[in-house]
Design an enzyme around this catalytic site. Structure first.
Site, mmCIF file in Angstrom:
data_model
loop_
_atom_site.group_PDB
_atom_site.id
_atom_site.type_symbol
_atom_site.label_atom_id
_atom_site.label_comp_id
_atom_site.label_asym_id
_atom_site.label_seq_id
_atom_site.Cartn_x
_atom_site.Cartn_y
_atom_site.Cartn_z
ATOM 1 N N CYS A 52 5.642 1.397 12.267
ATOM 2 C CA CYS A 52 5.503 2.858 11.461
ATOM 3 C C CYS A 52 5.763 4.105 12.809
ATOM 4 C CB CYS A 52 4.673 2.708 11.067
ATOM 5 S SG CYS A 52 2.796 2.976 11.285
ATOM 6 N N HIS A 67 -1.321 4.801 9.767
ATOM 7 C CA HIS A 67 0.218 5.024 9.497
ATOM 8 C C HIS A 67 0.677 5.969 10.305
ATOM 9 C CE1 HIS A 67 3.933 5.073 7.800
ATOM 10 N NE2 HIS A 67 3.850 5.854 7.261
ATOM 11 N N ASP A 119 8.146 11.945 7.623
ATOM 12 C CA ASP A 119 8.065 10.220 7.849
ATOM 13 C C ASP A 119 9.164 9.646 8.027
ATOM 14 O OD1 ASP A 119 6.405 8.125 8.252
ATOM 15 O OD2 ASP A 119 5.123 7.930 5.983
#
Length: 678
Positions: A276, A334, A357
């Site tokens: 991530c 995250h 994202d």
């Protein structure tokens, strides 16, 4: 007298790029920002230019789209369409004569690589000149642009800065990770433009895609999908398996340029591998290069709600082992990005930071992407607002239902409403500190930054009145034992016989843990109204990983069972074991551009065995990397002198990583430096 004839055209790349604040960006074309004039100088021969007799018409071409822009002598530039105004002419009988023309692009022009042509119409001839190409970017300095950002300090941080910090670990033990965004590196802007060109939207309908590229909302959605390779010729392939033999361990990346170059040099094959923070950092590079203010954000205890019910279910065995039941999970952290833009598609009140994202988790309109989700909409729980607000809302606000099961039968349940979204943070503008932005997402409570390493899970009091919590005695560091206390309180006035089940599991940051690597069981007695504290230790040998990781993560749980009533109480905590840091010192605090400097990287081996590995040192704005092989004896301190030459002035960062083979871990260090003009 001779006919008017254009001889040369000078796009004045240096002067225009300085005015447009694009002078650091490297491209094969002139680089401009929309909504701002740029000046072209033309030399001609023959008789003096007469606008009554000659027409000068620019043709601005973007793929199948084009617009013709006649040069006018007078008039104000238009804010919403292309225009060209003759600024002045320089008639000189002895030297070639010159014309200066200002071209204006609208602040809503599409981002892309344009071709510029000039048509000269006289009474007897029509001549077309190909003048070259220019790359047009968003303009956060222009009030008319939908990415306009009021503060010069914030524009410096979120558009111009090529250095950053990513935050990892856990909310009680935050790790600052240096990253070089590299948007000024050679060829990187051209590669960023390639992401738009190779997108499925562009391939399916070039004209429609190019028209839509006037909107940062649209661009953000395209880039969010193109940074991962799941649906397209995207940049990065994700890998959370722990096996990176056929690629690069995500922990080893320290900048975006290597990744983007590798993608371009392999005919746009996905780069292996990303997780991530790598996806988010690369997206930040692309968005800043395109002129869209962007920052990297970490959400600690980030819920991944797969079924959209905003509840995360976690299951434990009666022995305290976390079970891989269900698709929901809580990631220790995250990382995504926020980009600053107006949201005319949502109506008033939703302009500002938007979550995007690029980590492939769930599909949004048939593609792996997420956002832009307005942070204001998340704060207000406007879950019907485009795009993907419910998914992000659950990531920061989901409730956790913890269930203890045996043979499919539920033994006990508890609810925790405060664990998810424990801390949301980003790099503080203008400094290498963390900025807590939790209150921008959550209005129910503003969580105080944790300074201690005391991790009580909410007490679970059984009817008989037991309470249990876990307490780490110090921040765990790789190479050292993990020391912790279990605190058990008997809240009733009669003694109890208890059964204790302790369990530690290694885990990846983004999913449920694997099998237990350490456990302890035993019986104990507790007196009426008594509180008992028991100390435990897990040795380094017991938790050591096989694959190199920046930070090991551990899920620690205890189940206390009342033997008589068979009631069970669970306390659990997930925490990271930090790698030791590298220390970097610069010999001369006064660092000057293009002058060689010396720095020293210091590392003390905390392990009882010799370690070997590769040290990599780089500086943002510095092309070459320094690489050295090292062997360091147990407890030895090694000091490595490194010479570097900064190529760009301003806030820069010297950063180092040491990849050790045994034990397998990746260490990082950084030093912020301010490079002065010579």
């Amino acid at each position: 007298m001779d006919e008017f004839k254009v001889r040369t055209v000078d796009l004045q790349q240096v002067q225009n790029q300085i005015r447009h604040k694009t002078d650091g960006l490297s491209s094969s074309t002139l680089v401009l920002r929309r909504g701002q004039e740029f000046t072209i100088l033309m030399s001609y021969e023959g008789r003096p230019f007469d606008p009554m007799k000659e027409n000068l018409i620019f043709r601005i071409v973007l793929g199948p789209l084009s617009v013709e822009v006649p040069v006018t002598r007078l008039g104000q530039p238009s804010l919403n369409q292309w225009s060209a105004v003759l600024e002045r002419s320089f008639p000189n009988p002895t030297r070639p004569r010159a014309l200066s023309v200002s071209l204006f692009s609208p602040a809503s022009a599409s981002v892309g690589v344009y071709t510029l042509q000039l048509r000269v119409e006289t009474r007897v001839t029509v001549k077309t000149h190909l003048l070259g190409q220019f790359t047009l970017l968003c303009n956060p300095w222009s009030q008319a642009d939908s990415v306009f950002l009021q503060s010069e300090d914030l524009r410096t941080e979120y558009v111009m800065s090529d250095i950053g910090l990513l935050f990892k670990g856990s909310s009680g033990n935050i790790v600052s990770r240096p990253w070089s965004f590299d948007q000024y590196d050679e060829g990187i802007l051209d590669i960023c433009m390639k992401l738009l060109q190779l997108s499925p939207q562009h391939q399916a309908d070039m004209g429609k895609d190019l028209l839509n590229r006037n909107s940062p909302v649209y661009i953000g959605r395209v880039i969010s999908a193109m940074v991962n390779s799941n649906d397209d010729k995207g940049v990065l392939m994700g890998n959370w398996s722990g096996d990176f033999k056929d690629g690069v361990n995500p922990s080893k990346w320290s900048g975006s340029a290597d990744i983007l170059r590798m993608w371009a040099e392999t005919q746009f094959s996905p780069v292996k591998y990303g997780q991530c923070w790598v996806f988010a950092a690369v997206m930040c590079t692309v968005m800043r290069a395109l002129g869209i203010p962007t920052r990297v954000v970490t959400n600690f205890n980030s819920a991944h709600d797969t079924n959209g019910n905003m509840v995360i279910e976690e299951y434990y065995s009666e022995m305290g082992e976390k079970l891989p039941i269900g698709r929901d999970s809580i990631w220790n952290f995250h990382v995504w990005v926020e980009s600053w833009m107006k949201r005319p598609d949502l109506g008033r009140g939703y302009d500002g930071w938007q979550v995007l994202d690029p980590t492939p988790q769930e599909r949004s309109a048939e593609m792996f992407r997420c956002g832009p989700a307005a942070v204001t909409a998340i704060y207000q729980r406007q879950v019907d607002a485009q795009y993907d607000v419910p998914f992000v809302y659950a990531a920061v606000n989901g409730n956790v239902h913890t269930v203890i099961v045996r043979n499919g039968k539920v033994l006990s349940t508890s609810i925790d409403k405060s664990r998810v979204g424990a801390l949301i943070c980003t790099k503080h503008p203008g400094s290498m500190r963390m900025q807590n932005i939790t209150s921008e997402y959550k209005n129910e409570m503003v969580l105080k930054k944790k300074h201690t390493f005391f991790f009580p899970m909410s007490y679970h009091a059984a009817p008989q009145g037991l309470a249990v919590s876990l307490q780490l005695l110090k921040a765990p560091i790789i190479g050292e034992n993990i020391s912790f206390n279990i605190i058990i309180t008997n809240k009733v006035a009669s003694p109890k016989l208890l059964r204790k089940h302790l369990n530690a599991q290694n885990k990846e940051y983004n999913r449920n843990p694997a099998g237990a690597f350490w456990e302890a069981h035993g019986d104990m007695k507790i007196g009426p109204k008594e509180t008992v504290t028991m100390k435990h230790e897990i040795s380094f040998k017991e938790y050591m990983r096989k694959e190199a990781m920046e930070d090991s993560l551990v899920n620690l749980a205890v189940v206390i069972e009342d033997v008589k009533s068979q009631e069970r109480v669970l306390a659990s905590e997930e925490f990271n074991i930090r790698s030791p840091a590298l220390n970097i010192q610069v010999q001369n605090e006064y660092v000057v551009i293009n002058a060689q400097q010396e720095a020293t990287v210091t590392f003390t081996n905390p392990f009882s065995t010799a370690v070997s590995g590769e040290l990599i040192v780089a500086c943002s704005g510095l092309q070459e990397k320094v690489q050295k092989r090292l062997m360091i004896q147990p407890r030895e301190t090694t000091r490595m002198p490194i010479n570097f030459t900064p190529r760009m002035a301003g806030a820069r960062m010297l950063y180092a990583s040491l990849v050790l083979m045994n034990p397998p871990t990746v260490l990082h260090g950084f030093k912020a430096i301010n490079v002065q003009e010579s």
